[in-house]
Design a protein around this motif. Structure first.
Motif, PDB file in Angstrom:
ATOM      1  N   TYR A  11       0.797  -1.188  -0.169  1.00  0.00           N
ATOM      2  CA  TYR A  11       0.228  -0.163   0.036  1.00  0.00           C
ATOM      3  C   TYR A  11       0.550   1.170  -0.055  1.00  0.00           C
ATOM      4  CZ  TYR A  11      -4.370  -2.819   1.206  1.00  0.00           C
ATOM      5  OH  TYR A  11      -4.638  -4.043   1.116  1.00  0.00           O
ATOM      6  N   TYR A  12       1.671   1.153   0.676  1.00  0.00           N
ATOM      7  CA  TYR A  12       2.676   2.567   0.732  1.00  0.00           C
ATOM      8  C   TYR A  12       3.843   2.633  -0.543  1.00  0.00           C
ATOM      9  CZ  TYR A  12       6.649   5.472   2.252  1.00  0.00           C
ATOM     10  OH  TYR A  12       7.450   6.771   2.696  1.00  0.00           O
ATOM     11  N   LYS A  13       4.416   1.978  -0.736  1.00  0.00           N
ATOM     12  CA  LYS A  13       4.635   1.535  -2.229  1.00  0.00           C
ATOM     13  C   LYS A  13       4.517   1.815  -3.102  1.00  0.00           C
ATOM     14  CE  LYS A  13       8.525   0.975  -0.341  1.00  0.00           C
ATOM     15  NZ  LYS A  13       9.369   1.522  -0.045  1.00  0.00           N
ATOM     16  N   THR A  14       2.870   2.173  -3.504  1.00  0.00           N
ATOM     17  CA  THR A  14       2.062   1.648  -4.327  1.00  0.00           C
ATOM     18  C   THR A  14       1.488   3.114  -4.292  1.00  0.00           C
ATOM     19  OG1 THR A  14       0.080   1.079  -3.777  1.00  0.00           O
ATOM     20  CG2 THR A  14       1.356  -0.898  -5.563  1.00  0.00           C
ATOM     21  N   GLY A  15       1.282   4.257  -3.435  1.00  0.00           N
ATOM     22  CA  GLY A  15       0.906   5.197  -3.222  1.00  0.00           C
ATOM     23  C   GLY A  15      -0.203   5.337  -2.171  1.00  0.00           C
ATOM     24  N   LEU A  16      -1.050   4.084  -1.890  1.00  0.00           N
ATOM     25  CA  LEU A  16      -2.376   4.456  -1.499  1.00  0.00           C
ATOM     26  C   LEU A  16      -2.000   4.632  -0.388  1.00  0.00           C
ATOM     27  CD1 LEU A  16      -3.721   0.940  -2.430  1.00  0.00           C
ATOM     28  CD2 LEU A  16      -4.243   2.671  -3.769  1.00  0.00           C
ATOM     29  N   TRP A  17      -1.252   4.546   0.617  1.00  0.00           N
ATOM     30  CA  TRP A  17      -1.487   5.467   1.406  1.00  0.00           C
ATOM     31  C   TRP A  17       0.390   5.966   2.018  1.00  0.00           C
ATOM     32  CZ3 TRP A  17      -1.263   0.893   6.265  1.00  0.00           C
ATOM     33  CH2 TRP A  17      -2.374  -0.094   6.110  1.00  0.00           C
ATOM     34  N   ASP A  18      -0.397   7.171   2.284  1.00  0.00           N
ATOM     35  CA  ASP A  18       1.016   7.918   3.407  1.00  0.00           C
ATOM     36  C   ASP A  18       1.742   7.213   4.380  1.00  0.00           C
ATOM     37  OD1 ASP A  18      -0.716   8.795   4.784  1.00  0.00           O
ATOM     38  OD2 ASP A  18      -1.113  10.294   4.422  1.00  0.00           O
ATOM     39  N   ILE A  19       2.658   7.810   4.366  1.00  0.00           N
ATOM     40  CA  ILE A  19       3.628   7.882   5.638  1.00  0.00           C
ATOM     41  C   ILE A  19       2.485   7.559   7.186  1.00  0.00           C
ATOM     42  CG2 ILE A  19       4.624   9.954   6.295  1.00  0.00           C
ATOM     43  CD1 ILE A  19       7.519   8.138   6.435  1.00  0.00           C
TER      44      ILE A  19
END
Length: 48
Positions: A11-19
């Motif tokens: 999710y983080y690497k694909t941009g679905l989630w931010d930090i």
């Protein structure tokens, strides 16, 4: 490795989630602080 590690990383690497969402995953117990650092490349710091 936590059960949700791969999911959170994806999710983080694909941009679905931010930090901040990855940080929240630590608070909720989905991933560990060390896994947070592996995923984001940043040191985990608890939000106040």
């Amino acid at each position: 490795m936590s059960t949700n590690y791969s999911k959170v990383k994806k999710y983080y690497k694909t941009g679905l989630w931010d930090i901040s969402r990855v940080s929240n995953a630590v608070v909720k117990g989905w991933i560990t602080e060390d896994e947070y650092e592996e995923i984001t490349g940043e040191e985990y710091a608890e939000e106040e």
